[in-house]
Structure formats: structure tokens, C-alpha cells
Enzyme design. Structure first.
Site, PDB file in Angstrom:
ATOM      1  N   ASP A 311       0.863  -1.180   0.000  1.00 34.37           N
ATOM      2  CA  ASP A 311       0.000   0.000   0.000  1.00 34.37           C
ATOM      3  C   ASP A 311       0.908   1.241   0.000  1.00 34.37           C
ATOM      4  OD1 ASP A 311      -3.235   0.495   1.571  1.00 34.37           O
ATOM      5  OD2 ASP A 311      -2.103   1.788   0.216  1.00 34.37           O
ATOM      6  N   GLU A 507     -10.768   6.585   4.373  1.00 31.77           N
ATOM      7  CA  GLU A 507      -9.798   5.954   5.272  1.00 31.77           C
ATOM      8  C   GLU A 507      -9.925   6.469   6.700  1.00 31.77           C
ATOM      9  OE1 GLU A 507      -6.602   5.818   1.614  1.00 31.77           O
ATOM     10  OE2 GLU A 507      -5.952   5.087   3.553  1.00 31.77           O
TER      11      GLU A 507
HETATM   12  C1  GLC Z   1      -4.448   4.216  -0.028  1.00 37.37           C
HETATM   13  C2  GLC Z   1      -5.330   3.024   0.262  1.00 37.37           C
HETATM   14  C3  GLC Z   1      -5.364   2.011  -0.827  1.00 37.37           C
HETATM   15  C4  GLC Z   1      -5.133   2.666  -2.171  1.00 37.37           C
HETATM   16  C5  GLC Z   1      -3.737   3.263  -2.178  1.00 37.37           C
HETATM   17  C6  GLC Z   1      -3.437   4.015  -3.481  1.00 37.37           C
HETATM   18  O1  GLC Z   1      -3.783   4.622   1.126  1.00 37.37           O
HETATM   19  O2  GLC Z   1      -5.096   2.344   1.486  1.00 37.37           O
HETATM   20  O3  GLC Z   1      -6.637   1.363  -0.752  1.00 37.37           O
HETATM   21  O4  GLC Z   1      -5.244   1.705  -3.211  1.00 37.37           O
HETATM   22  O5  GLC Z   1      -3.517   4.120  -1.083  1.00 37.37           O
HETATM   23  O6  GLC Z   1      -4.240   5.154  -3.583  1.00 37.37           O
END
Ligand code: GLC
Length: 619
Positions: A311, A507
């Protein structure tokens, strides 16, 4: 000269010209065709992918291989920088859009990165990822579908597969080949800010809707408009204690396997091309550094053969300190991560990775495994043969066909939780008052991950609001009056629709550890309407169940709308009975925030149980 002769000479002259032309052409081509070396195996699409990968790996330098494992943010690396470092991938994080934010502009951006990538000596194309989690939601004008919590309530896997296909078409229109979706998280505590990204509280909810993977990836990755899907986040994000985003999931291995693993098993069965590692810890160990989870469980036991991607800066969190260290680099590489989402510090990452490899703390076999997985997907996607955007899909972006599909998804996702007979509303001879902060706010009804990462209130995207739908639904003999705060309402109205709920978040910004109640504005608006004695239909536009037990007795009707996206008119389709409600809760509705976590089978009695939803009596 007789005409016949003239004709014959003309014919001869034409013939001479033709022969001369042919000779010149062949003369020009001859040196090329005679000396053209046979194509390298990796450049031959007729060769098996495995052979192409082997051939390419043999030709790659260490720089090529290390660069291939890095995914940088669009706004952190130009096409030239990405190509010079042989970076394997580019992403646009939430809201990272080119200017102007149009599908064409996205396609131009994608093509600029791809041209730079294929212009390198080995010509390895890049792969570009985005979070198209409810349509191609970063792109202005794209169709924005309901978020997963609503799709979970719709209980229609075939519909969700169609949504995946429509999303893939709109994503392909911008060149993008990798979608960081679906989230197959199993939400166990709705205080979690990412509850709306979950299809529901049971593994079956995610399993049933993993059909979206088939929509996104199509019959084959090399097929028209196919994009690489991503099962995320591996593993246990929906089970963190207290719904604390990126927190600690404190459960036994047995519960992890029973609740959070099955959706990933289903996704792998469906051929998902990538898996994203989760930020959370499992019993105190960050997933990004957990070799048992990534290598032993995911790669070896589940036999996942695709790309494991970290991530965003996920490796920074392994030691609990900000920034990443050499130890975190080697620990996450050795844990089994193949592609590192290191949006800006990719030079530091490459430096540390090379040092750890040279120091013998990272095995060369891990570098090979990661490259093999990444290159395999690039070959399977056909990126070597068709690296640039297929702009024929541009007409699908925000198309009527896709918006109609989205409206059907909105209808199917509405859950009627209370109805004393006030619903469905009459279209004729009615006098309806509409109020509430979410009645006429398309940004609020779309929620997070819309144009920007966190989403925003107001006219953020084109589409229809709930109010637009109500106005369009009623006949000429009816009137609709709108005021956000219900100013002007009186007892003369026959029904009041009050649309309340949440404003956008994404988030951790959406974590609500102590309070899930309606905000002061909503409570004031509802009280004002209630005081007139007009029958109230409350419509909740939110990413999750809210704490409404105290207000419920004052409502004649209550509809959970979730986050419907761009086609809010679909809510009105249900309010007026153009579509009889079929939605069923995919999450237990707590009787108060204190009852969280509350889930089917835990012995608690929620306000409304998983699976509950009313329909209209036969007229
Ligand atoms: C974010 C998320 C993830 C996403 C990534 C790219 O923090 O946790 O779900 O795909 O970053 O944007």
C-alpha cells in the site's frame, strides 16, 4: 499515331513505371528484410508468456530488475525520470489527476509515460494504477457507481460484474491498466472509516460480489478493455480493534481464516491479477512485514501467482517510525512483496534495496520472483503489443448506458427499514417538502474517493441528486418544495422527505470511535419538520449505519441509501415505487454506537439485523 498504338504505348509506359516502382520498393526493403535479425523471443506475442518472461529476464540488468519493482506517484516522477530509473509502474493516488481533469487529458498523460517506457533499450512498458473503486471516480465526467456497502445491500452479483465491466471500459479509455479494486475487506466494526468500501460484515458478502473482478479483467487480461484487478487489503483490515483504521487486528488465526481469508481465496479462484497488502497489524505485527501472511499463506498455500503490491508507503509502518529504513526494505521484500508503492522516495528505496541485496540480506531469488510476477502480468495484459491508450473507449466515459446501469444499482441498493404506509409516495396530487443537507448535494451522495481522495460536498461531479430525482418523478398535479433547513414548511404538506447523513471522507479520516449520531444540522432539520406533524420519510445518505434509534420512532418511513454516487435519481425510483425495494442490509445496524462491534451470530440484538429489508405491499 493510331489510337490503338497510343493505347499500347501508354500501357507499356504504365507497366514500366510499375516495374520501376516495384524494383525501387524491393531495393529499399531488401537490405531491411535480408539483414533483419529474428525478433527476440520476448517480443514475439506468439511465444508462451513464460518463455517471453525467461528471455526478457536474461536480458535485464540489475537496474532493470530493481526498477521494475517500484511504483511511483504521477506527481512524483516525470515520464523521463521514470524511464531513466526503469520504474515498473506509475500510479495516481486518490485525486492525483492531470489538468484539465478530462478523460482525454488522462489518456495523454498515460501515453506520455508509456512512450517514455517503451523507448528504453528493452522497451518494457509501464503499468499504471488508480483507485477506480466506484467507477473511474478520479475522472470528472465518469460514471460514479454506489460504493460497495450499497452494492452489498443490492445482493446482485451479476449487476456488480456489469459494473466492473463498465468501470473497466472507462478506465481503459484513459489508458490505465491497473485498478486497485475491489476492496474485499470484511467490515466488523462500522466505526471504521473504510466501512463503505466493504461489501458487508460476512465473508459471503465479499465472496458473492467478487464478480466485479471478472468484470474488470474480462474473459482474459489480453481482452478488450481488460484491466488488472486488485484484491485488497490483505489481510484483516476490516477487523481492527475498535474500527481503528491501519490499527491492530487482534484475532486468532482460526478467525482470520474463517472471516477475512475466504474473499481472497475466491478472488484467486477468479484469477485476480494482484493483491494489495494491508496497513493493519495482525496481533501486533504489521502485515507489510509478515512473511507468514504474504509468502507462506498467500503465495504458497493459496498459490497466488500474481503481483503482491504494497500500500502507499506501507513499508514505512513496519517499525512504527515514520519513513522507511534498510531493515524495513529487506523485511518487506523478503516477506514477499513484489511491487513497492513508494510514491516519492523511490530513489532512496532503490539505493537501499541494492545495498541490502549486495549485503546478502535480500536473496536474488526474491528479485527474480518479483520481476517474473510483474512481467507476466504485463505480457498477459498485452502491454508489449498495445502499449498506448485505445481511445475508442472515450465515448463510454459517463455514457448513458453506464449511467443507466448505475441508476439500476442505486435502486437495487436502497434498503427500506421502516414504512408505516407512507411509502411509496404518490406521484399525482401530492404536495411534498424536501429538506436536509444531503437532498441536493451530489458530492455528499458520492462520498470519498470522488475526484479527490477525501471527496467533497457540493456540485463535485455531473449527475442527479436525490432532489433532482424527486422533482422529475412527480406529475404536473403535484408540487415539490425544497429548503435545506426546512424553512417554510408547514402542516399543509402531505409528506416530507428529509435527506440526512454524512459528508465525504476516506480511510482514517472517517473513523468515528465514539459517536455515530446524526449531526446537529440534521437533528435540527428533522425536529423542525416533525413539529409540523407532516409525515416524515427519512433518507440516510451515509457510508454506514448511524445511531438513529432515538429518532426512528418519529419517522413514518426510513430508507438507507448508502453512498449512491452520480445517479441519485435512483433513490426517487424507490421512494415513488417505480422500483419496489429489494435491498437487504449487508451490515448489522447497531442500536447505539456502544453496541459496536455488532455482527450476525455474535449473540447481540441489533436495531436491524444483517439481511433485513422491507419491500412494498402488493398494490
Ligand atoms: C491508499 C489506500 C489504498 C489505495 C492506495 C493508493 O492509502 O489504502 O486502498 O489503493 O492508497 O491510492
Amino acid at each position: 499515331m493510331t489510337s490503338r498504338l497510343r493505347v499500347r504505348r501508354k500501357a507499356r509506359r504504365t507497366q514500366t513505371l510499375l516495374l520501376t516502382g516495384l524494383f525501387l520498393t524491393s531495393a529499399v526493403l531488401a537490405p531491411v528484410t535480408a539483414s533483419a535479425a529474428p525478433k527476440p523471443i520476448y517480443q514475439d506475442p506468439k511465444q508462451p508468456v513464460a518463455k517471453r518472461v525467461d528471455d526478457l529476464l536474461r536480458r535485464m540488468s540489475l537496474d532493470d530488475k530493481l526498477g521494475q519493482m517500484v511504483q511511483a506517484e504521477r506527481n512524483g516522477a516525470t515520464p523521463a525520470q521514470a524511464a531513466r530509473l526503469r520504474l515498473g509502474s506509475i500510479l495516481s493516488g486518490g485525486g492525483s489527476s492531470p489538468a484539465p481533469n478530462t478523460a482525454e487529458s488522462w489518456a495523454n498523460t498515460y501515453d506520455a509515460y508509456q512512450r517514455a517506457a517503451v523507448d528504453t533499450p528493452l522497451g518494457i512498458p509501464t503499468i499504471y494504477g488508480v483507485d477506480a473503486v466506484h467507477g473511474h471516480n478520479n475522472v470528472w465526467g465518469a460514471t460514479v457507481f454506489p460504493h460497495n456497502v450499497g452494492l452489498g445491500a443490492a445482493g446482485d452479483p451479476a449487476l456488480v460484474q456489469k459494473i466492473g465491466r463498465a468501470t473497466a471500459e472507462e478506465v481503459s479509455a484513459t489508458g490505465i491498466d491497473w485498478d486497485f479494486a475491489p476492496c474485499l475487506c470484511v467490515v466488523r466494526d462500522e466505526r471504521w472509516g473504510r466501512s463503505y468500501e466493504s461489501f458487508g460484515e460476512k465473508p459471503e458478502d465479499a465472496i458473492r460480489n467478487s464478480t466485479v473482478i471478472n468484470g474488470l479483467q474480462g474473459g482474459s487480461l489480453n481482452g478488450p478493455a481488460s484491466v488488472l484487478a486488485t484484491a485488497k487489503h490483505f489481510i484483516g483490515d476490516g477487523g481492527t480493534t475498535g474500527g481503528d483504521d491501519q490499527g491492530n487486528t487482534e484475532i486468532s488465526e482460526q478467525e482470520l481464516r474463517a472471516v477475512h481469508l475466504p474473499p481472497f481465496q475466491e478472488a484467486i479462484k477468479r484469477g485476480v491479477g494482484s493483491v494489495m497488502v494491508s496497513y493493519n497489524s495482525w496481533n501486533g505485527v504489521k502485515d507489510h512485514g509478515n512473511k507468514f501472511l504474504i509468502t507462506d499463506l498467500l503465495k504458497n498455500e493459496l498459490k497466488f501467482g500474481g503481483i503482491v503490491v504494497s500500500d502507499w508507503n506501507g513499508i514505512d509502518q513496519i517499525d512504527g517510525q515514520t519513513g522507511f529504513t534498510a531493515a524495513e526494505v529487506s523485511q518487506s521484500v523478503n516477506a514477499g512483496i513484489d511491487m513497492f508503492m513508494v510514491p516519492h522516495d523511490y530513489v532512496k528505496f532503490l539505493t537501499l534495496l541494492r545495498a541490502e541485496l549486495n549485503a546478502g540480506r535480500v536473496a536474488p531469488s526474491r528479485i527474480e520472483d518479483a520481476n517474473r510476477r510483474i512481467l507476466t502480468k504485463k505480457f498477459e495484459l498485452g502491454l508489449f503489443e498495445r502499449p498506448l491508450t485505445d481511445r475508442s473507449y472515450l465515448e463510454t466515459v459517463g455514457s448513458k448506458e453506464h449511467r443507466d446501469l448505475a441508476r439500476q444499482a442505486v435502486r437495487a441498493s436502497q434498503v427500506v427499514l421502516k414504512n408505516d404506509g407512507v411509502l411509496p409516495l404518490a406521484k399525482k396530487d401530492n404536495k411534498i417538502f424536501v429538506a436536509g443537507k444531503n437532498a441536493n448535494d451530489i458530492g455528499n451522495q458520492a462520498g470519498g474517493w470522488t475526484i479527490s481522495w477525501q471527496g467533497q460536498s457540493g456540485p463535485a461531479i455531473p449527475g442527479s441528486t436525490v432532489l433532482d430525482g424527486i422533482k422529475a418523478a412527480v406529475g404536473k398535479s403535484s408540487t415539490v418544495t425544497y429548503d435545506r433547513e426546512a424553512d417554510g414548511i408547514d402542516a399543509g404538506y402531505q409528506a416530507a422527505v428529509v435527506v440526512v447523513g454524512e459528508t465525504p471522507y476516506a480511510e482514517g479520516a472517517g473513523d468515528r470511535p465514539d459517536d455515530l449520531s446524526l449531526d446537529a444540522e440534521d437533528l435540527t432539520t428533522l425536529a423542525k419538520v416533525k413539529a409540523t406533524g407532516v409525515p416524515v420519510v427519512a433518507v440516510l445518505v451515509s457510508g454506514r449505519p448511524l445511531d438513529i434509534a432515538k429518532q426512528l420512532p418519529q419517522w413514518n418511513g426510513f430508507v438507507a441509501s448508502w453512498l449512491p454516487g452520480s445517479e441519485g435519481a435512483g433513490v426517487a425510483d424507490v421512494l415513488f415505487g417505480d422500483y419496489k425495494p429489494t435491498g437487504k442490509l449487508a451490515v448489522s445496524w447497531p442500536d447505539s454506537v456502544a453496541q459496536e462491534p455488532v455482527n450476525a451470530g455474535d449473540g447481540k440484538t441489533p436495531l436491524f439485523p444483517h439481511g433485513f429489508g422491507l419491500t412494498y405491499p402488493r398494490r
